[in-house]
Scaffold this active site. Structure first.
Site, mmCIF file in Angstrom:
data_model
loop_
_atom_site.group_PDB
_atom_site.id
_atom_site.type_symbol
_atom_site.label_atom_id
_atom_site.label_comp_id
_atom_site.label_asym_id
_atom_site.label_seq_id
_atom_site.Cartn_x
_atom_site.Cartn_y
_atom_site.Cartn_z
ATOM 1 N N CYS A 60 121.386 73.993 35.284
ATOM 2 C CA CYS A 60 121.990 74.693 34.137
ATOM 3 C C CYS A 60 121.059 74.616 32.935
ATOM 4 O O CYS A 60 121.427 75.066 31.846
ATOM 5 C CB CYS A 60 123.360 74.113 33.806
ATOM 6 S SG CYS A 60 123.307 72.370 33.398
ATOM 7 N N CYS B 147 134.917 88.757 19.736
ATOM 8 C CA CYS B 147 135.677 87.688 19.077
ATOM 9 C C CYS B 147 135.523 87.810 17.564
ATOM 10 O O CYS B 147 134.402 87.929 17.068
ATOM 11 C CB CYS B 147 135.142 86.334 19.550
ATOM 12 S SG CYS B 147 135.948 84.929 18.761
ATOM 13 N N GLN C 213 132.163 73.514 38.248
ATOM 14 C CA GLN C 213 131.577 74.712 37.640
ATOM 15 C C GLN C 213 132.655 75.459 36.858
ATOM 16 O O GLN C 213 133.775 75.620 37.341
ATOM 17 C CB GLN C 213 130.970 75.619 38.708
ATOM 18 C CG GLN C 213 129.912 74.957 39.580
ATOM 19 C CD GLN C 213 128.610 74.664 38.844
ATOM 20 O OE1 GLN C 213 128.401 75.123 37.732
ATOM 21 N NE2 GLN C 213 127.738 73.880 39.469
ATOM 22 N N TYR D 24 123.528 65.044 43.719
ATOM 23 C CA TYR D 24 124.341 65.316 42.528
ATOM 24 C C TYR D 24 125.464 66.281 42.952
ATOM 25 O O TYR D 24 125.604 67.371 42.402
ATOM 26 C CB TYR D 24 123.508 65.934 41.403
ATOM 27 C CG TYR D 24 122.257 65.166 41.013
ATOM 28 C CD1 TYR D 24 122.284 64.218 39.981
ATOM 29 C CD2 TYR D 24 121.040 65.409 41.656
ATOM 30 C CE1 TYR D 24 121.136 63.533 39.604
ATOM 31 C CE2 TYR D 24 119.888 64.723 41.294
ATOM 32 C CZ TYR D 24 119.937 63.788 40.266
ATOM 33 O OH TYR D 24 118.794 63.117 39.899
HETATM 34 C C1 SAM Z 1 125.679 69.791 37.226
HETATM 35 S S1 SAM Z 1 126.803 68.707 38.019
HETATM 36 C C2 SAM Z 1 126.760 69.357 39.666
HETATM 37 C C3 SAM Z 1 127.914 68.964 40.557
HETATM 38 C C4 SAM Z 1 128.085 69.812 41.833
HETATM 39 N N1 SAM Z 1 126.814 70.140 42.441
HETATM 40 C C5 SAM Z 1 128.874 71.063 41.561
HETATM 41 O O1 SAM Z 1 128.268 72.140 41.426
HETATM 42 O O2 SAM Z 1 130.114 70.974 41.440
HETATM 43 C C6 SAM Z 1 125.861 67.244 38.079
HETATM 44 C C7 SAM Z 1 126.566 66.093 38.771
HETATM 45 O O3 SAM Z 1 125.624 65.003 38.804
HETATM 46 C C8 SAM Z 1 126.352 63.797 38.684
HETATM 47 N N2 SAM Z 1 125.362 62.776 38.299
HETATM 48 C C9 SAM Z 1 124.863 62.510 37.067
HETATM 49 N N3 SAM Z 1 123.916 61.550 37.140
HETATM 50 C C10 SAM Z 1 123.794 61.216 38.448
HETATM 51 C C11 SAM Z 1 122.970 60.292 39.153
HETATM 52 N N4 SAM Z 1 122.077 59.522 38.517
HETATM 53 N N5 SAM Z 1 123.110 60.224 40.485
HETATM 54 C C12 SAM Z 1 124.016 60.987 41.139
HETATM 55 N N6 SAM Z 1 124.836 61.871 40.522
HETATM 56 C C13 SAM Z 1 124.719 61.998 39.190
HETATM 57 C C14 SAM Z 1 127.438 64.124 37.692
HETATM 58 O O4 SAM Z 1 128.519 63.225 37.809
HETATM 59 C C15 SAM Z 1 127.812 65.562 38.084
HETATM 60 O O5 SAM Z 1 128.874 65.569 38.999
#
Ligand code: SAM
Length: 493
Positions: free
Chosen positions: A448, A108, A324, A353
């Site tokens: 992550c 880039c 993702q 999550y």
């Molecule tokens: C890193 S993402 C992972 C989502 C899923 N595992 C994926 O790979 O598509 C983290 C997720 O945690 C949710 N989240 C954040 N705080 C939370 C909480 N206190 N309880 C439940 N979910 C939560 C967010 O909305 C988000 O969708």
């Protein structure tokens, strides 16, 4: 001597110990930090040491630490100091005196000025090697364990992989004609002059003349408010870049309508790009785990996930919700999580999550029942719809804080595995307490941010879990970011 320099919009006295403002130094880079910056050590003179005096918490025996972004281990560089901290200094790269054999031409022209990428100048195989090493160091320092980290599973695409970007712009009135390197923030940390070749100035300096007066793009390297114009982002998919050019042109024709700054969304799902935060988008997790010769790619020991009928998973979700951002690695990534969970011998899976159901649905065929929990109601609505649309009948989803999943859970703990994929900050205390009280036979922890993951690992070890596997995945080539999956088994208690 005390200079005054600009930091953002505030004036702050420059701490001129051990180096003067913009003093040029030569040093050898020995390692990379977790922020992707090169780090070297400079021996201090006796008078520098005595002037620092009481400021020093410890004698810098191996030399004073200096961080220089866009440099590589093994390189000898010339750098210009722009900030001294209590125990280290920060400096901009002026020139590479002895280049690393792993230095490559960035993909880039904005590399080094845009804050998005840190590693475009490092050969991809070396990016993977450094990321593996960084996970091992975090394991040791934050997790308190020595454990063999598996080689990082690469992204099938090194560029053109990002399926979502969020460029910003400031209110047009606030924007002004700027020359690269002339803003206050840029004065503080000026643009690295040689991010591509050891002796050439690179595109960064060459293009400093033409800077649009209303930048639409990403944060400038080393700043928190200054936006750099980004006409094209090579780590994003081609479809996003095509749409980005159109969106930028549309914005510029309507410039007078904007009284405030904003963040744009460009989300590519299967080649269709939306800019509507509320659009429903679809991602297909195809069976692309095979290379051109039909052989399985490294890291994949079974085909990509599918529903019970053997078709690839099709997941719907709102463009604004989490998904993702590198779809090309998802077959290998979701397969690995499913295999690790299934290898525990558990019959039931909890996906904490869970977003729109990625891991629960990708793993459902390997378990009697799966249950997901997620705080975003829209994501949960789509997780339920995704189960139905993919013919998956053994999955249920709860819209709640993750800790709420354990109350009333019908799965026997000894027969259950919990997949965890929290936001960057890691698991909440309440969630961990509930999880340990439940006591599943195994846990697959996806993260992550390996730093918060390794912090949480200590709690797992203290609660009687043992570490079984550490497998990083490179979801974010050219950047310092990575995804790491650790597998834990209940050993006692
Ligand atoms: C890193 S993402 C992972 C989502 C899923 N595992 C994926 O790979 O598509 C983290 C997720 O945690 C949710 N989240 C954040 N705080 C939370 C909480 N206190 N309880 C439940 N979910 C939560 C967010 O909305 C988000 O969708």
């Amino acid at each position: 001597m005390c200079l005054v320099c600009f930091v953002g919009k505030k004036k702050r006295a420059f701490n001129d110990q051990p180096f003067a403002y913009h003093q040029e130094i030569e040093l050898e880079i020995s390692t990379l930090t977790n922020l992707g910056s090169g780090l070297g050590r400079v021996p201090l003179t006796g008078s520098q040491l005595s002037t620092l005096g009481s400021q020093l918490t410890a004698q810098p025996v191996a030399g004073w630490v200096v961080m220089v972004p866009f440099t590589l281990p093994g390189e000898r560089v010339r750098a210009r100091v722009f900030r001294n901290h209590k125990n280290f200094s920060e400096a901009d790269l002026v020139s590479v005196l002895t280049p690393s054999p792993h230095r490559v031409m960035p993909g880039c022209p904005l590399f080094g000025r845009c804050g998005g990428c840190q590693y475009q100048h490092l050969a991809y195989a070396e990016q993977l090697a450094w990321k593996r090493r960084q996970v091992a160091e975090l394991l040791q320092h934050l997790g308190g364990v020595e454990f063999a980290v598996s080689p990082v599973i690469p992204s099938p695409r090194e560029y053109g992989y990002r399926s979502k970007i969020t460029p910003h712009f400031a209110a047009p009135k606030a924007a002004r004609t700027i020359a690269a390197g002339s803003t206050p923030a840029a004065q503080e940390s000026s643009v690295p002059a040689a991010v591509s070749t050891p002796d050439g100035p690179g595109e960064a300096r060459a293009s400093s003349a033409a800077v649009p007066d209303w930048p639409i793009g990403f944060l400038r390297q080393g700043t928190r408010f200054d936006i750099i114009d980004v006409p094209r982002c090579p780590i994003a998919t081609d479809a996003i870049n095509t749409r980005l050019a159109e969106v930028r042109a549309e914005l510029r024709t309507q410039r007078d309508r904007y009284t405030r700054g904003a963040t744009l969304l460009l989300r590519d799902a299967g080649g269709r790009v939306t800019t509507d935060y509320d659009a429903v988008v679809t991602e297909e997790i195809g069976v692309v785990g095979l290379d051109d010769a039909g052989a399985e790619k490294p890291g994949l020991t079974s085909p990509a996930p599918s529903n019970r009928a053997g078709a690839p998973l099709r997941l719907h979700f709102l463009a604004r919700d989490f998904f993702q951002n590198n779809p090309f690695i998802l077959p290998a990534f979701t397969s690995y999580v499913r295999e690790q969970a299934a290898a525990s011998g558990a019959r039931f899976l909890v996906d904490a999550y869970c977003g729109s159901g990625l891991f629960a649905l990708a793993s459902a065929s390997a378990f009697e029942r799966v249950a997901g929990v997620e705080i975003s109601e829209s994501s949960v609505r789509f997780a339920r719809e995704n189960a139905a649309a993919n013919g998956i009948t053994n999955a249920s989803f709860l819209a709640a804080d993750a800790a709420a999943i354990f109350a009333g859970l019908a799965f026997p703990a000894a027969e259950s595995v919990v997949v965890i994929d929290p936001p960057r900050k890691g698991c909440d205390r309440e969630f961990l307490q509930q999880l340990f009280a439940f006591g599943p036979r195994a846990v697959v922890y996806v993260s992550c941010d390996p730093a918060t993951q390794m912090r949480d690992l200590r709690d797992f070890l203290a609660a009687g879990y043992e570490l079984i596997a550490v497998q990083p995945f490179d979801l974010f080539p050219q950047t310092r970011h990575l995804e790491c999956v650790i597998t834990l088994r209940r050993a006692r208690g």
